[in-house]
Each structure stands twice: as structure tokens, then as C-alpha cells.
Design an enzyme around this catalytic site. Sequence first.
Site, short mmCIF file in Angstrom:
data_model
loop_
_atom_site.label_atom_id
_atom_site.label_comp_id
_atom_site.label_asym_id
_atom_site.label_seq_id
_atom_site.Cartn_x
_atom_site.Cartn_y
_atom_site.Cartn_z
N CYS A 134 0.85 -0.44 -0.25
CA CYS A 134 0.25 -0.58 -0.56
C CYS A 134 0.67 1.50 0.10
O CYS A 134 2.04 1.52 0.96
CB CYS A 134 -0.78 -0.18 1.31
SG CYS A 134 -2.27 -1.20 1.27
N ALA A 135 0.27 2.63 -1.22
CA ALA A 135 1.64 3.35 -0.63
C ALA A 135 1.12 4.18 1.02
O ALA A 135 2.18 5.16 1.16
CB ALA A 135 1.17 4.60 -2.03
#
Length: 137
Positions: A51-52
Site C-alpha cells: 500500500c502506498a
Amino acid sequence: MPTTQAFEDIAETFEFLDDWEERYRHLIELGRAMPAMEPALQVPATKVDGCASQVWIMPRIEGPTFDFQGDSDAVIVRGLIAVLHALYSGLPVSQVGDVDAQAALARLGLDEHLSAQRSNGLRAMIARIRQLAADAG
């Protein structure tokens, strides 16, 4: 495909909202309404890779019923966690793997309106939830 009443309620609201901007605002509201995860639980063991944003998911499984707690440092991602919580929480652990999350989320139009980076993060969260259920089963 098993779904929960909580998810059906979200899907119904999304159908009622006219445009994506309204849906986006509703997603943010869902995230803001979700209880915060205690910082003590936001540790590497609960962090979701891929996930960013910073995302944490921790199982809360009692008996045969699946539940989890989640949080993120990004408000839109908190909204996505709230949608996933509605989709999975309350199901029997044995049914979590049967949920077609992509199809369910497509009902909300999320597949068309999330950036590639957010879509990858969403897939990572779904994979983590499925793995937690598989480990518990």
C-alpha cells in the site's frame, strides 16, 4: 457470494448517490466514522505491505466469526478499510475466502475510480484479510 447487511447498506447508498464526487465524499465519511486503531497496534506485524499509504489490519476473531480492526494515515484509505470491514466482518471465518471482493467493489464503482496505486493497495488489503481468515480457519 456471501455479503453482509452492512455492505448491502453501503451498496444501496452508493446507488443512490448521483456522481463519483458524492461517492468519494461518502467514502471519506465512512473512513472518518470508523473507530481509530490504537497506536500500540500499528506495528510491523499488522502493517499491510503493498500500500502506498500506511495501512494496518489486525484480526479480531472470536469463535467462527471473522472480524478485524484497521486503520490508515490516509482518509480515503480509511474509507476503503471501512468498506472492506462492512464486506467481511460478521461472516463465518470459513466464508471469507468465498467473497468475490472484486465483484462486490465493482458494484460500488471503485474499480473504475481508484488510481492504479490505490487499486494495488486495495488488492493487498483483500489478500491480507483472506490470509488472516485462512490462518484462523
